[in-house]
Scaffold this motif. Structure first.
Motif, mmCIF file in Angstrom:
data_model
loop_
_atom_site.group_PDB
_atom_site.id
_atom_site.type_symbol
_atom_site.label_atom_id
_atom_site.label_comp_id
_atom_site.label_asym_id
_atom_site.label_seq_id
_atom_site.Cartn_x
_atom_site.Cartn_y
_atom_site.Cartn_z
ATOM 1 N N ALA B 10 0.831 -1.206 0.000
ATOM 2 C CA ALA B 10 0.000 0.000 0.000
ATOM 3 C C ALA B 10 0.866 1.257 0.000
ATOM 4 C CB ALA B 10 -0.935 -0.016 1.205
ATOM 5 N N TYR B 12 3.851 1.512 -1.194
ATOM 6 C CA TYR B 12 4.413 1.623 -2.536
ATOM 7 C C TYR B 12 3.356 2.145 -3.519
ATOM 8 C CZ TYR B 12 6.631 0.507 -6.915
ATOM 9 O OH TYR B 12 7.171 0.609 -8.177
ATOM 10 N N ALA B 13 2.106 1.702 -3.330
ATOM 11 C CA ALA B 13 1.028 2.139 -4.230
ATOM 12 C C ALA B 13 0.892 3.661 -4.225
ATOM 13 C CB ALA B 13 -0.293 1.493 -3.811
ATOM 14 N N PHE B 14 0.979 4.263 -3.035
ATOM 15 C CA PHE B 14 0.853 5.733 -2.957
ATOM 16 C C PHE B 14 2.060 6.416 -3.586
ATOM 17 C CE2 PHE B 14 -2.162 4.615 0.470
ATOM 18 C CZ PHE B 14 -3.253 5.306 -0.009
ATOM 19 N N GLU B 16 4.003 5.172 -5.916
ATOM 20 C CA GLU B 16 3.929 4.951 -7.361
ATOM 21 C C GLU B 16 2.894 5.887 -8.004
ATOM 22 O OE1 GLU B 16 3.510 1.043 -10.131
ATOM 23 O OE2 GLU B 16 1.800 1.527 -8.880
ATOM 24 N N ARG B 17 1.765 6.056 -7.325
ATOM 25 C CA ARG B 17 0.729 6.949 -7.855
ATOM 26 C C ARG B 17 1.266 8.377 -7.976
ATOM 27 N NH1 ARG B 17 -3.916 8.369 -3.905
ATOM 28 N NH2 ARG B 17 -2.458 10.025 -3.431
ATOM 29 N N LEU B 20 3.538 8.501 -10.977
ATOM 30 C CA LEU B 20 2.804 8.495 -12.254
ATOM 31 C C LEU B 20 2.152 9.856 -12.521
ATOM 32 C CD1 LEU B 20 1.100 4.983 -12.097
ATOM 33 C CD2 LEU B 20 2.915 5.681 -13.644
ATOM 34 N N LEU B 21 1.601 10.448 -11.463
ATOM 35 C CA LEU B 21 0.963 11.759 -11.645
ATOM 36 C C LEU B 21 2.001 12.824 -11.992
ATOM 37 C CD1 LEU B 21 -1.672 11.683 -8.758
ATOM 38 C CD2 LEU B 21 -2.147 11.688 -11.187
#
Lengths: 294, 274
Positions: B10, B12-14, B16-17, B20-21
């Protein structure tokens, strides 16, 4: 007997809303000083939800039917841990939404009328992000996302397009995929077909039925669409002004309506007629009253 | 063990997001870098013009580095606070806030994920700016201890994340003005910390407040490393207070944010858009 999917006891929620009277300085408003530094009168709390008892059975599609502003979304937000109730208790498969929010969050997901995404990210990027938040590995999340999106008829090209390039119907399909991706045992669908064209609406409705048939998920669906409620739901709760007026299958609601008001020329009453009989007004009237309060 | 893996995913998900943004909005990032560069250069020119202004022989290279440290920290802090306050404001703008807040993720994981990207990206941006202004002003950095300067900045980042998390509650409570308020907090913090001057020039009461600001120790530590080439062991007088402040401010930030989140969930302000 198995545990209810959703159990509601003595639930109440109020919000402070500035009234027209208070804004215009009409009856009931406190006299205020004139000019730039006039103090805004503190609005009185308005009860938006008052549900003594409600149970949703595991595996059923349970509809909450009511006009805009009747409390449907407030109920969904409380169940999904986004809003704290003032009073009462809500349990999801036995877990309290206030005391055990993480446990509840793991069991559910939600689709609302506005399919909100990071618009500059693609459908796949949005879904992989969600998958990771729910503990799935990137590869597993991506594979499942592609599988669900394919089932919803989204081309590979569209899957990798930025969200703002997709039509409203496609965005709503991605929203359904996002919710389903995490394998929830309770799906909260808050007017998922509002604003969709007829084709997209049918596709979304078919998918909802598939979710229940193939995965046994419990679905709590809010809608103000009578036809949709009747076509999809095993049981329906009619909600108006934050109160549940009746609960039962579409057929049971119609019977209850027939007992209250005789249908014209003895015809079988419709769900619309049932709503009128149970609430004393039509859905359109209720929505108009909400938009233009007296 | 499984819970730790889920949390790591989780986090890492933030991160990574955010990556990407940032990548998707690269043009705006380039504009922001240009803006930061112009601000840093204008502060550098202030140092370069000091000799003409005072009519005295001055080591303008030293003054430029002194001032640039303040400017670089201001830029870094702005970016970090902006990202932390965006935990709320960006998600409100996109409409995704409810989906993020109903995901089974602890707020701590959420904030750490967003901030870890911000720290790495902010440090890279600071390094790029430092390299550009060094070339532009032909600065002699042969004595500078760059790894120690960045170690001070990294240690300070934990305190800044803690403070940023406290400040991130502002956009949560006020969608209309909360994000702008974070800029005010950042300005006041740097004012009392000696952003372009030694704190000895401040009035007594401001000097007292400066002792509580992590930016004071950051500026002192970075200037020591860049101007005097101080080693890690000689920078402990700034690193230790920064580490202690991080240990205090991060839990404080989470506690304040938690209260703010609870208030929003009680009053229905989570969804409201500004």
């Amino acid at each position: 007997m198995s545990e209810p999917a959703v159990e509601v006891h003595n639930l109440a929620k109020s919000f402070r809303k500035s009234s027209g009277a208070a804004r215009s300085g009409g009856a009931g408003a406190r006299p205020a000083a004139r000019g730039l530094f006039r103090r805004k009168p503190r609005a009185a709390p308005v009860k938006v939800l008052d549900v003594p008892s409600l149970d949703v059975r595991p595996g059923e599609i349970f509809g909450v039917l009511g006009p805009n502003g009747s409390g449907k979304s407030t109920l969904i937000r409380i169940i999904s841990t986004l809003l704290l109730p003032d009073e009462g208790q809500v349990r999801v498969f036995g877990r309290d939404v206030v005391r055990e929010p993480l446990a509840v969050q793991r069991m559910l997901n939600r689709v609302s009328a506005d399919a909100a995404f990071f618009r500059k990210l693609s459908a796949m990027e949005n879904l992989i992000h969600t998958a990771r938040l729910y503990g799935l590995a990137q590869r597993e999340g991506a594979a499942r996302a592609r599988e669900i999106l394919s089932r919803l008829d989204l081309s590979r090209e569209k899957m990798d397009a930025e969200m703002h390039e997709l039509s409203r119907g496609m965005q709503q399909k991605v929203a359904l995929a996002r919710a389903f991706l995490t394998s929830p045992i309770l799906m909260l669908l808050d007017e998922p077909t509002t604003g969709l064209d007829l084709k997209s609406k049918r596709e979304v409705q078919t998918f909802i039925l598939e979710i229940r048939r193939d995965h046994g998920a419990t679905v709590l669906l809010t809608t103000h669409d009578m036809v949709e409620a009747e076509a999809l739901c095993d049981r329906i709760a009619v909600i108006d002004e934050g109160r549940i007026r009746a609960c039962g299958s579409a057929a049971e609601l119609k019977i209850a309506a027939r007992e209250k008001v005789a249908a014209p020329s003895g015809a079988e009453p419709t769900l619309e007629a049932a709503f009128l009989a149970l609430t004393g007004r039509t859905m359109e009237d209720a929505e108009q009253e909400k938009e233009n309060p007296a | 063990m499984i819970a730790a893996v889920v949390k790591a995913k989780a986090t890492y998900a933030f991160a990574e997001r955010q990556f990407l943004l940032t990548k998707r909005y690269w043009a705006w990032e380039a504009v922001y870098l240009l803006y930061s560069l112009s601000m840093t250069l204008s502060i550098g020119f202030l140092g370069a013009g000091m000799q003409q202004l005072t009519g005295q022989q001055i080591d303008s290279g030293k003054i430029i580095v002194y001032l640039l440290t303040g400017s670089l920290l201001w830029g870094y802090l702005s970016a970090l606070f902006w990202d932390v306050s965006n935990i709320i404001s960006w998600e409100r703008w996109e409409g995704t806030i409810e989906y993020t807040f109903m995901a089974p993720v602890a707020r701590w994981t959420h904030i750490v994920g967003v901030c870890s990207f911000s720290i790495v990206y902010g440090m890279l941006r600071t390094a790029v700016l430092l390299a550009l202004v060094t070339v532009f002003f032909h600065l002699d950095m042969s004595r500078a201890n760059l790894p120690v300067a960045f170690a001070v900045l990294l240690t300070a980042s934990f305190s800044f994340v803690g403070l940023g998390t406290v400040v991130a509650v502002l956009p949560l409570l006020s969608p209309e003005k909360g994000a702008q308020m974070t800029g005010i907090v950042e300005g006041v913090l740097l004012l009392v910390s000696g952003v372009y001057y030694d704190i000895s020039v401040l009035p007594g009461w401001m000097q007292w407040i400066s002792k509580l600001s992590p930016a004071t120790y950051t500026l002192k530590g970075m200037r020591g490393a860049l101007l005097e080439g101080k080693s890690l062991s000689n920078s402990l007088d700034t690193l230790i207070p920064l580490a202690v402040m991080g240990v205090v401010l991060i839990p404080l930030g989470l506690a304040v944010f938690g209260q703010g989140e609870r208030y929003c969930k009680r009053t229905g302000r989570l969804k409201r858009s500004g």
